[in-house]
Motif scaffolding. Structure first.
Motif, PDB file in Angstrom:
ATOM      1  N   VAL A  50       0.837  -0.652   0.217  1.00  0.00           N
ATOM      2  CA  VAL A  50       0.394  -0.011  -0.292  1.00  0.00           C
ATOM      3  C   VAL A  50       0.717   1.046   0.008  1.00  0.00           C
ATOM      4  O   VAL A  50       1.822   1.611   1.407  1.00  0.00           O
ATOM      5  CB  VAL A  50      -0.803   0.204   1.238  1.00  0.00           C
ATOM      6  CG1 VAL A  50      -1.824   1.229   1.006  1.00  0.00           C
ATOM      7  CG2 VAL A  50      -1.910  -1.686   1.458  1.00  0.00           C
ATOM      8  N   ASP A 105       0.492   5.268  -0.235  1.00  0.00           N
ATOM      9  CA  ASP A 105      -0.521   7.044  -0.229  1.00  0.00           C
ATOM     10  C   ASP A 105       0.508   7.682  -0.149  1.00  0.00           C
ATOM     11  O   ASP A 105       0.943   8.398   0.982  1.00  0.00           O
ATOM     12  CB  ASP A 105      -0.968   6.610   1.127  1.00  0.00           C
ATOM     13  CG  ASP A 105      -1.948   7.822   1.182  1.00  0.00           C
ATOM     14  OD1 ASP A 105      -2.150   8.550   0.640  1.00  0.00           O
ATOM     15  OD2 ASP A 105      -3.338   7.439   2.265  1.00  0.00           O
ATOM     16  N   THR A 157      -0.191  -3.316  -4.054  1.00  0.00           N
ATOM     17  CA  THR A 157      -2.276  -4.174  -4.341  1.00  0.00           C
ATOM     18  C   THR A 157      -2.931  -2.329  -4.034  1.00  0.00           C
ATOM     19  O   THR A 157      -3.675  -2.385  -4.698  1.00  0.00           O
ATOM     20  CB  THR A 157      -3.244  -4.984  -3.636  1.00  0.00           C
ATOM     21  OG1 THR A 157      -2.276  -4.427  -1.681  1.00  0.00           O
ATOM     22  CG2 THR A 157      -2.063  -6.103  -3.565  1.00  0.00           C
ATOM     23  N   GLU A 158      -2.516  -1.640  -3.457  1.00  0.00           N
ATOM     24  CA  GLU A 158      -3.543   0.113  -3.343  1.00  0.00           C
ATOM     25  C   GLU A 158      -2.984   1.125  -3.648  1.00  0.00           C
ATOM     26  O   GLU A 158      -1.297   1.794  -2.815  1.00  0.00           O
ATOM     27  CB  GLU A 158      -4.027   0.233  -2.169  1.00  0.00           C
ATOM     28  CG  GLU A 158      -5.067   1.067  -2.060  1.00  0.00           C
ATOM     29  CD  GLU A 158      -5.442   0.855  -0.584  1.00  0.00           C
ATOM     30  OE1 GLU A 158      -6.593   2.237  -0.502  1.00  0.00           O
ATOM     31  OE2 GLU A 158      -5.477   0.027  -0.275  1.00  0.00           O
ATOM     32  N   ASN A 165      -2.820   5.575  -3.788  1.00  0.00           N
ATOM     33  CA  ASN A 165      -3.806   6.321  -3.759  1.00  0.00           C
ATOM     34  C   ASN A 165      -3.141   7.441  -3.871  1.00  0.00           C
ATOM     35  O   ASN A 165      -1.632   8.052  -3.289  1.00  0.00           O
ATOM     36  CB  ASN A 165      -3.882   6.208  -1.819  1.00  0.00           C
ATOM     37  CG  ASN A 165      -5.245   7.380  -2.089  1.00  0.00           C
ATOM     38  OD1 ASN A 165      -5.464   8.739  -2.902  1.00  0.00           O
ATOM     39  ND2 ASN A 165      -5.779   7.130  -0.546  1.00  0.00           N
ATOM     40  N   GLN A 219      -4.673  -3.713  -7.298  1.00  0.00           N
ATOM     41  CA  GLN A 219      -6.277  -3.666  -6.824  1.00  0.00           C
ATOM     42  C   GLN A 219      -7.120  -2.972  -6.573  1.00  0.00           C
ATOM     43  O   GLN A 219      -8.640  -3.439  -6.321  1.00  0.00           O
ATOM     44  CB  GLN A 219      -6.298  -4.954  -5.754  1.00  0.00           C
ATOM     45  CG  GLN A 219      -5.486  -6.259  -6.137  1.00  0.00           C
ATOM     46  CD  GLN A 219      -5.335  -7.194  -4.776  1.00  0.00           C
ATOM     47  OE1 GLN A 219      -6.652  -7.148  -3.842  1.00  0.00           O
ATOM     48  NE2 GLN A 219      -5.371  -8.245  -4.355  1.00  0.00           N
ATOM     49  N   VAL A 220      -6.178  -1.606  -6.076  1.00  0.00           N
ATOM     50  CA  VAL A 220      -7.511  -0.229  -5.819  1.00  0.00           C
ATOM     51  C   VAL A 220      -6.636   1.177  -5.644  1.00  0.00           C
ATOM     52  O   VAL A 220      -5.292   0.896  -6.040  1.00  0.00           O
ATOM     53  CB  VAL A 220      -7.738  -0.546  -4.248  1.00  0.00           C
ATOM     54  CG1 VAL A 220      -8.090   0.940  -3.607  1.00  0.00           C
ATOM     55  CG2 VAL A 220      -7.954  -1.117  -3.267  1.00  0.00           C
ATOM     56  N   ARG A 235      -6.530   5.105  -6.140  1.00  0.00           N
ATOM     57  CA  ARG A 235      -7.582   6.213  -6.146  1.00  0.00           C
ATOM     58  C   ARG A 235      -6.757   7.420  -6.696  1.00  0.00           C
ATOM     59  O   ARG A 235      -5.645   7.962  -6.080  1.00  0.00           O
ATOM     60  CB  ARG A 235      -7.342   6.253  -4.815  1.00  0.00           C
ATOM     61  CG  ARG A 235      -8.055   5.010  -3.721  1.00  0.00           C
ATOM     62  CD  ARG A 235      -8.215   5.005  -2.367  1.00  0.00           C
ATOM     63  NE  ARG A 235      -8.473   3.970  -1.405  1.00  0.00           N
ATOM     64  CZ  ARG A 235      -9.774   3.461  -1.532  1.00  0.00           C
ATOM     65  NH1 ARG A 235     -10.344   4.805  -1.442  1.00  0.00           N
ATOM     66  NH2 ARG A 235     -10.085   2.436  -0.194  1.00  0.00           N
ATOM     67  N   THR A 283     -11.428  -1.532  -6.989  1.00  0.00           N
ATOM     68  CA  THR A 283     -11.942  -0.332  -6.680  1.00  0.00           C
ATOM     69  C   THR A 283     -11.238   0.684  -7.525  1.00  0.00           C
ATOM     70  O   THR A 283      -9.562   0.184  -7.649  1.00  0.00           O
ATOM     71  CB  THR A 283     -11.554  -0.117  -5.660  1.00  0.00           C
ATOM     72  OG1 THR A 283     -11.543  -1.982  -4.420  1.00  0.00           O
ATOM     73  CG2 THR A 283     -11.612   0.768  -4.917  1.00  0.00           C
TER      74      THR A 283
END
Length: 385
Positions: A67, A69, A100-101, A103, A128-129, A131, A168
């Motif tokens: 992740v 951010d 996976t993510e 942002n 997967q995500v 944003r 997402t």
């Protein structure tokens, strides 16, 4: 910054202005000492090009990142600086097989900022995500991102041990408009893992809405559809109603189509389609400022009774009487499923009071003498009937 979880490095919300490599030396040293980092939070600061390059170099050595951010990380930076900073982070993340993510929301990088992301989106298929909310992409940047996602979907359709895992996609407040919406729809039809799609406040008009909605039946796992504050009119409403009537999304839990200019007829079409599809999974239903009239509101109790897990329903800003019979029936239905607090406050309602009074008078006339006489209204008398 050390956290209680050694797998997380966070500078979240510190409001730091980090310009040069020397400004981030301490953070780079700490990142370099840790070999098990899975999550990086740099959001809520402002990163210059040199600082970004130094941090990115340290991140490139972290093999287990999941992740990242970087939301609200470039406030006050020049437009020409942000792509260079993003390029450094893309270089660091492009080979991360566990990522996976990502942002990147609330960074005003505009169309130019989309370009560095293309390499990451078309190369790393583990995301997967994603944003990308409030980035000022505009139609041009939106088309670039949509084309990258289309590239992912094309790769996913070829024989390969790895396919796109994106479930997402958040791309609200980006002025995508119809141009980007049309291209995005081509990507959506090839993303069967998609569960959550949020495209609010994008200036998408009926033709773009039609394209997106017609592509979505391929997304059988869809749970969240947020198209708030785009322009449906009757054309877009009919397209959504058609998808719902075909039971295209059997797992839908959140449907946000507030402030979409559905109109009285369009909103009624959508609500009837929800009833006809026998959906029983809805938890959140938002239909604010959509011109729902008494007729449309009268359909809602049937939806409530079929969706016993409903937790939130927003209907303010519409065209029916908040004290009328339709609302009473809505509240009765919510009481039946044990969700009396699910209905949001009904304010800013625009309805014709005289017309509503006339309808209530007509209901009284239709009931005629069916009302129980007052002398029989206590329980003992009713038992004797």
């Amino acid at each position: 910054m050390q956290t209680s979880d050694s797998s997380i490095f966070s500078l979240e919300g510190k409001g730091l202005k980090l310009n040069s490599a020397s400004d981030v030396n301490a953070f780079v040293d700490e990142i370099s000492k840790r070999t098990n980092l899975t999550e990086i939070k740099l959001n809520g600061n402002t990163l210059g090009v040199e600082a970004s390059q130094a941090l990115a170099k340290a991140l490139s050595l972290q093999k287990n990142l999941k992740v990242v951010d970087l939301s609200d990380s470039f406030t006050g930076r020049l437009r020409e600086e942000i792509p260079l900073a993003l390029d450094a982070f893309v270089d660091a993340l492009i080979d991360k097989e566990y990522l996976t993510e990502l942002n990147l929301s609330d960074n005003a990088f505009g169309p130019a900022g989309a370009t560095p992301l293309l390499r990451l989106l078309t190369t790393n298929r583990n995301l997967q995500v994603l944003r990308l909310n409030n980035n000022g992409l505009g139609p041009e940047g939106g088309c670039d991102i949509a084309n990258a996602l289309a590239g992912i979907s094309k790769l996913s359709s070829t024989p390969s041990p790895t396919v796109s895992k994106l479930h997402t996609l958040i791309m609200g407040r980006n002025r995508l408009e119809n141009k980007a919406a049309q291209i995005l729809s081509q990507s959506l039809s090839h993303l069967p893992s998609l569960q959550h799609l949020a495209l609010p406040q994008n200036g998408i008009r009926p033709e773009g809405i039609q394209a997106i909605v017609k592509a979505l039946p391929a997304c059988q796992l869809l749970e969240t559809l947020d198209l708030q504050d785009n322009t449906f009119t009757d054309k877009g409403a009919k397209a959504l109603a058609a998808g719902l009537a075909r039971s295209a999304w059997k797992n839908i839990k959140v449907l946000n189509i507030g402030d979409c200019l559905l109109g009285a007829a369009g909103s009624a079409d959508i609500l009837r389609a929800i009833v006809d599809s026998k959906l029983g999974t809805i938890k959140t239903l938002i239909l604010t400022f959509d011109e729902l009239d008494e007729n449309a509101a009268g359909i809602i109790p049937s939806i409530i009774r079929a969706n016993s897990n409903l937790e939130r329903i927003e209907l303010n800003g519409n065209a029916f009487n908040p004290e009328g019979s339709s609302v009473k029936k809505i509240k009765d239905a919510l009481r039946e499923i044990g969700q009396t607090n699910a209905l949001d406050v009904l304010d800013e309602m625009e309805f014709d009071e005289e017309e509503d009074e006339e309808e209530e008078d007509n209901e009284e006339v239709e009931r005629g003498g069916s009302e129980v006489p007052s002398e029989l209204k206590d329980d003992s008398d009713l038992d004797d009937l």
